[in-house]
Design an enzyme around this catalytic site. Sequence first.
Site, PDB file in Angstrom:
ATOM      1  N   THR A 132       2.348  28.983  -8.671  1.00  0.00           N
ATOM      2  CA  THR A 132       3.781  28.948  -8.363  1.00  0.00           C
ATOM      3  C   THR A 132       4.619  29.470  -9.522  1.00  0.00           C
ATOM      4  OG1 THR A 132       5.610  27.403  -7.973  1.00  0.00           O
ATOM      5  CG2 THR A 132       3.743  26.529  -9.158  1.00  0.00           C
ATOM      6  N   ASP A 133       5.815  29.952  -9.204  1.00  0.00           N
ATOM      7  CA  ASP A 133       6.736  30.389 -10.269  1.00  0.00           C
ATOM      8  C   ASP A 133       7.263  29.211 -11.087  1.00  0.00           C
ATOM      9  OD1 ASP A 133       8.428  29.271  -8.356  1.00  0.00           O
ATOM     10  OD2 ASP A 133       9.757  31.016  -8.185  1.00  0.00           O
ATOM     11  N   GLU A 134       7.089  27.986 -10.565  1.00  0.00           N
ATOM     12  CA  GLU A 134       7.645  26.819 -11.260  1.00  0.00           C
ATOM     13  C   GLU A 134       6.973  26.557 -12.602  1.00  0.00           C
ATOM     14  OE1 GLU A 134       8.451  23.364  -8.965  1.00  0.00           O
ATOM     15  OE2 GLU A 134       8.997  24.500  -7.183  1.00  0.00           O
ATOM     16  N   TYR A 157       4.806  18.127 -10.712  1.00  0.00           N
ATOM     17  CA  TYR A 157       4.150  19.148  -9.884  1.00  0.00           C
ATOM     18  C   TYR A 157       3.886  20.418 -10.685  1.00  0.00           C
ATOM     19  CZ  TYR A 157       3.887  23.180  -6.732  1.00  0.00           C
ATOM     20  OH  TYR A 157       3.519  24.365  -6.151  1.00  0.00           O
ATOM     21  N   LYS A 161       0.359  22.294 -11.864  1.00  0.00           N
ATOM     22  CA  LYS A 161      -0.003  23.679 -11.520  1.00  0.00           C
ATOM     23  C   LYS A 161      -0.213  24.507 -12.792  1.00  0.00           C
ATOM     24  CE  LYS A 161      -0.247  25.371  -7.938  1.00  0.00           C
ATOM     25  NZ  LYS A 161      -1.362  25.471  -6.951  1.00  0.00           N
TER      26      LYS A 161
HETATM   27  P1  NAD Z   1       1.032  22.458   1.762  1.00  0.00           P
HETATM   28  O1  NAD Z   1       1.360  21.140   1.150  1.00  0.00           O
HETATM   29  O2  NAD Z   1       1.709  22.872   3.013  1.00  0.00           O
HETATM   30  O3  NAD Z   1      -0.538  22.541   2.038  1.00  0.00           O
HETATM   31  C1  NAD Z   1      -1.487  22.088   1.123  1.00  0.00           C
HETATM   32  C2  NAD Z   1      -2.825  21.965   1.847  1.00  0.00           C
HETATM   33  O4  NAD Z   1      -3.799  21.540   0.882  1.00  0.00           O
HETATM   34  C3  NAD Z   1      -2.817  20.915   2.970  1.00  0.00           C
HETATM   35  O5  NAD Z   1      -3.459  21.430   4.108  1.00  0.00           O
HETATM   36  C4  NAD Z   1      -3.585  19.753   2.380  1.00  0.00           C
HETATM   37  O6  NAD Z   1      -4.283  18.979   3.363  1.00  0.00           O
HETATM   38  C5  NAD Z   1      -4.543  20.465   1.434  1.00  0.00           C
HETATM   39  N1  NAD Z   1      -4.992  19.607   0.335  1.00  0.00           N
HETATM   40  C6  NAD Z   1      -4.208  18.878  -0.512  1.00  0.00           C
HETATM   41  N2  NAD Z   1      -4.982  18.198  -1.386  1.00  0.00           N
HETATM   42  C7  NAD Z   1      -6.270  18.529  -1.092  1.00  0.00           C
HETATM   43  C8  NAD Z   1      -7.524  18.156  -1.649  1.00  0.00           C
HETATM   44  N3  NAD Z   1      -7.604  17.283  -2.665  1.00  0.00           N
HETATM   45  N4  NAD Z   1      -8.652  18.701  -1.141  1.00  0.00           N
HETATM   46  C9  NAD Z   1      -8.574  19.586  -0.105  1.00  0.00           C
HETATM   47  N5  NAD Z   1      -7.424  19.944   0.488  1.00  0.00           N
HETATM   48  C10 NAD Z   1      -6.280  19.414  -0.008  1.00  0.00           C
HETATM   49  O7  NAD Z   1       1.255  23.505   0.592  1.00  0.00           O
HETATM   50  P2  NAD Z   1       1.759  25.030   0.657  1.00  0.00           P
HETATM   51  O8  NAD Z   1       3.225  25.043   0.564  1.00  0.00           O
HETATM   52  O9  NAD Z   1       1.070  25.718   1.758  1.00  0.00           O
HETATM   53  O10 NAD Z   1       1.188  25.558  -0.748  1.00  0.00           O
HETATM   54  C11 NAD Z   1      -0.125  26.084  -0.843  1.00  0.00           C
HETATM   55  C12 NAD Z   1      -0.375  26.532  -2.265  1.00  0.00           C
HETATM   56  O11 NAD Z   1       0.567  27.518  -2.635  1.00  0.00           O
HETATM   57  C13 NAD Z   1      -0.254  25.430  -3.307  1.00  0.00           C
HETATM   58  O12 NAD Z   1      -1.254  25.622  -4.280  1.00  0.00           O
HETATM   59  C14 NAD Z   1       1.135  25.623  -3.890  1.00  0.00           C
HETATM   60  O13 NAD Z   1       1.188  25.158  -5.218  1.00  0.00           O
HETATM   61  C15 NAD Z   1       1.252  27.121  -3.807  1.00  0.00           C
HETATM   62  N6  NAD Z   1       2.627  27.655  -3.689  1.00  0.00           N
HETATM   63  C16 NAD Z   1       3.475  27.186  -2.722  1.00  0.00           C
HETATM   64  C17 NAD Z   1       4.750  27.761  -2.586  1.00  0.00           C
HETATM   65  C18 NAD Z   1       5.707  27.310  -1.505  1.00  0.00           C
HETATM   66  O14 NAD Z   1       6.849  27.754  -1.499  1.00  0.00           O
HETATM   67  N7  NAD Z   1       5.316  26.464  -0.579  1.00  0.00           N
HETATM   68  C19 NAD Z   1       5.138  28.787  -3.441  1.00  0.00           C
HETATM   69  C20 NAD Z   1       4.258  29.221  -4.450  1.00  0.00           C
HETATM   70  C21 NAD Z   1       3.002  28.655  -4.535  1.00  0.00           C
HETATM   71  O1  DAU Z   2       9.098  27.969  -6.249  1.00  0.00           O
HETATM   72  C1  DAU Z   2       7.911  27.706  -5.569  1.00  0.00           C
HETATM   73  C2  DAU Z   2       7.878  26.258  -5.134  1.00  0.00           C
HETATM   74  O2  DAU Z   2       8.818  26.121  -4.082  1.00  0.00           O
HETATM   75  C3  DAU Z   2       6.498  25.802  -4.676  1.00  0.00           C
HETATM   76  O3  DAU Z   2       5.600  25.863  -5.754  1.00  0.00           O
HETATM   77  C4  DAU Z   2       6.550  24.367  -4.117  1.00  0.00           C
HETATM   78  O4  DAU Z   2       5.276  23.997  -3.615  1.00  0.00           O
HETATM   79  C5  DAU Z   2       7.565  24.344  -3.001  1.00  0.00           C
HETATM   80  O5  DAU Z   2       7.689  23.022  -2.503  1.00  0.00           O
HETATM   81  C6  DAU Z   2       8.915  24.847  -3.480  1.00  0.00           C
HETATM   82  O6  DAU Z   2       9.520  23.918  -4.413  1.00  0.00           O
HETATM   83  P1  DAU Z   2      11.070  23.517  -4.347  1.00  0.00           P
HETATM   84  O7  DAU Z   2      11.243  22.205  -5.007  1.00  0.00           O
HETATM   85  O8  DAU Z   2      11.921  24.653  -4.781  1.00  0.00           O
HETATM   86  O9  DAU Z   2      11.215  23.392  -2.725  1.00  0.00           O
HETATM   87  P2  DAU Z   2      11.997  22.335  -1.814  1.00  0.00           P
HETATM   88  O10 DAU Z   2      11.984  22.860  -0.421  1.00  0.00           O
HETATM   89  O11 DAU Z   2      11.520  20.931  -2.042  1.00  0.00           O
HETATM   90  O12 DAU Z   2      13.485  22.427  -2.370  1.00  0.00           O
HETATM   91  C7  DAU Z   2      14.189  23.666  -2.362  1.00  0.00           C
HETATM   92  C8  DAU Z   2      15.540  23.423  -3.025  1.00  0.00           C
HETATM   93  O13 DAU Z   2      16.320  22.566  -2.162  1.00  0.00           O
HETATM   94  C9  DAU Z   2      15.450  22.656  -4.343  1.00  0.00           C
HETATM   95  O14 DAU Z   2      16.471  23.135  -5.208  1.00  0.00           O
HETATM   96  C10 DAU Z   2      15.718  21.210  -3.971  1.00  0.00           C
HETATM   97  C11 DAU Z   2      16.680  21.340  -2.800  1.00  0.00           C
HETATM   98  N1  DAU Z   2      16.572  20.286  -1.751  1.00  0.00           N
HETATM   99  C12 DAU Z   2      15.361  19.992  -1.253  1.00  0.00           C
HETATM  100  C13 DAU Z   2      15.227  19.035  -0.268  1.00  0.00           C
HETATM  101  C14 DAU Z   2      13.868  18.666   0.283  1.00  0.00           C
HETATM  102  C15 DAU Z   2      17.743  19.695  -1.270  1.00  0.00           C
HETATM  103  O15 DAU Z   2      18.857  19.995  -1.722  1.00  0.00           O
HETATM  104  N2  DAU Z   2      17.604  18.759  -0.292  1.00  0.00           N
HETATM  105  C16 DAU Z   2      16.399  18.394   0.228  1.00  0.00           C
HETATM  106  O16 DAU Z   2      16.348  17.499   1.127  1.00  0.00           O
END
Ligand code: NAD
Ligand code: DAU
Length: 349
Positions: A132-134, A157, A161
Site C-alpha cells: 500500500t501507499d500508506e 495497519y 504493511k
Molecule cells: P480485504 O480486507 O477486502 O481482503 C483481504 C482478504 O484476505 C480477505 O479475503 C480475508 O479473508 C483474507 N485474509 C485476511 N487475513 C488472512 C489470513 N491470515 N490468512 C488468509 N487469508 C486472510 O482487503 P483488500 O482491500 O482487498 O486488500 C488486499 C491487499 O491489497 C492487502 O494486502 C492490502 O494491504 C492491499 N491494498 C489495498 C488497497 C485498498 O485500497 N483496498 C490499496 C493498496 C493495497
Molecule cells: O491508500 C491505500 C489504503 O486505502 C489501503 O492500503 C487500505 O487497505 C484501504 O483501507 C484504504 O485506507 P483508507 O484508510 O484510506 O480507506 P478508508 O476507506 O477506510 O477511508 C478513506 C478516507 O475516508 C480516509 O481519509 C478516512 C475517511 N473515512 C473513512 C470511513 C470508513 C471517513 O471519513 N468516514 C468513514 O466512515
Amino acid sequence: MSKTILITGGAGFIGSHVVRLFVTKYPDYNIVNLDKLTYAGNLENLSDIDKLPNYTFEKGDIADEAFIDSLFAKYSFDGVVHLAAESHVDRSIKDPMAFIMANVFGTVNLLNAAKKYWANNFEGKRFYHISTDEVYGALEETGFFYEDTPYDPKSPYSASKASSDHFVRAYMNTYKLPVVISNCSNNYGPNQFPEKLLPLAINNIKNNKPIPIYGKGENIRDWLYVVDHARAIDLIYHKAETGKTYNIGGHNEWTNIDLIRLLCKVMDKKLGREEGTSEKLITYVTDRAGHDLRYAIDASLIEKELGWLPSVTFEQGMEITVDWYLNNEQWLDRIVSGAYSEYYNNMYK
Ligand code: NAD
Ligand code: DAU
C-alpha cells in the site's frame, strides 16, 4: 506455458478481481486461491468463476505454519501473488495485534515456505507482495510518493504493511528469493467490504442513513478503479524485473468531502431523488486517531516501463461502481446480515 500460482486473499475485495483476471485470462494456469475467510473474505465474490477447471479454493490461515508448509508440499507453486491481509485502518487502531499476526507473521510464513520449497531452483519463480501507499506516511498539500520515498508508516495497519515489505526485501537480499512489490493507492469498485468509505456511504445513502465523515472531510486520497489495479498486478507479475518496486495510482486526488458530495449527486440521479437530497445525510463525526492527511502516488514508472494506464476514467468508474452496488443489493444485504459467510459451508463441504 502452464503455471501453478498461489493467490492469497482471493476472496477479498482486490484479491477477487485478481483471481478473476488470472483465471479467465490464463486458462492454462492453475490458480489456487488461499483465504482464511475472515469477516472480509466472501466467496460469493467469485461465484461467476468458481466452477472453472483451472480454479481451486483452499481455506486456511497464512499465519499457520504447518498448513502453509503442507500447501506448498501439495502444489508445486511457480509463483505467489500475496494479497491476504488485515486491511482496515480503523480496525488496526482497535486491535493492532491482529495486523501483526496476519500481515507480518503471515507474510514471513509464506516467505519461509517459498524459500524452503524453491531453495534449489529459483528459476522461473516469483513472490509478488501487494502493498500500500500508506507505508510512505502522509503528505502535506503538495508532492507525491515515489518508489524511493522513505518509509514513514503512521498507523498500526501501515506499520504492519511496511514491516512485511521490509521482510520481503530482506528475503531477496539475504536468500536471493525472487520478489517484486507494488504499492497502490486507494481502490474503489465492486465487491469492496462496506466498512470502507465508498461502499459504506453507498449503503447508507441507499438506506437514508447518516454518512459519517471523519473530522472536516479535508483528508485527501488518490482513487483507482480496482480492475485497473488488477491489470497492473497482472503486468507486474509477468513483466517486472526481479527485485523491482512499482507504485500504482490513479492521478485522481479527492478530499473526502468532495468525493462524498460527488457520490451523493450520482446517487440522487440513479435513485430518482431531487439533487441535494443525499447530501443532507452528510454528518461530521470524530476524526480517526492519527488520520493521515494526504496520499498521492506518482505512477510514472509503471506507465513508462510497463505501459500501464488506467482503463477507465473516474467518472466511468464511479458509474460502474454505483450501478454495481445498486444492482447487487443482495450482496450488500447478505454482508450486513452476516449470511454471506454461510456460502462456504454450502459450497465446500
Ligand atoms: P480485504 O480486507 O477486502 O481482503 C483481504 C482478504 O484476505 C480477505 O479475503 C480475508 O479473508 C483474507 N485474509 C485476511 N487475513 C488472512 C489470513 N491470515 N490468512 C488468509 N487469508 C486472510 O482487503 P483488500 O482491500 O482487498 O486488500 C488486499 C491487499 O491489497 C492487502 O494486502 C492490502 O494491504 C492491499 N491494498 C489495498 C488497497 C485498498 O485500497 N483496498 C490499496 C493498496 C493495497
Ligand atoms: O491508500 C491505500 C489504503 O486505502 C489501503 O492500503 C487500505 O487497505 C484501504 O483501507 C484504504 O485506507 P483508507 O484508510 O484510506 O480507506 P478508508 O476507506 O477506510 O477511508 C478513506 C478516507 O475516508 C480516509 O481519509 C478516512 C475517511 N473515512 C473513512 C470511513 C470508513 C471517513 O471519513 N468516514 C468513514 O466512515
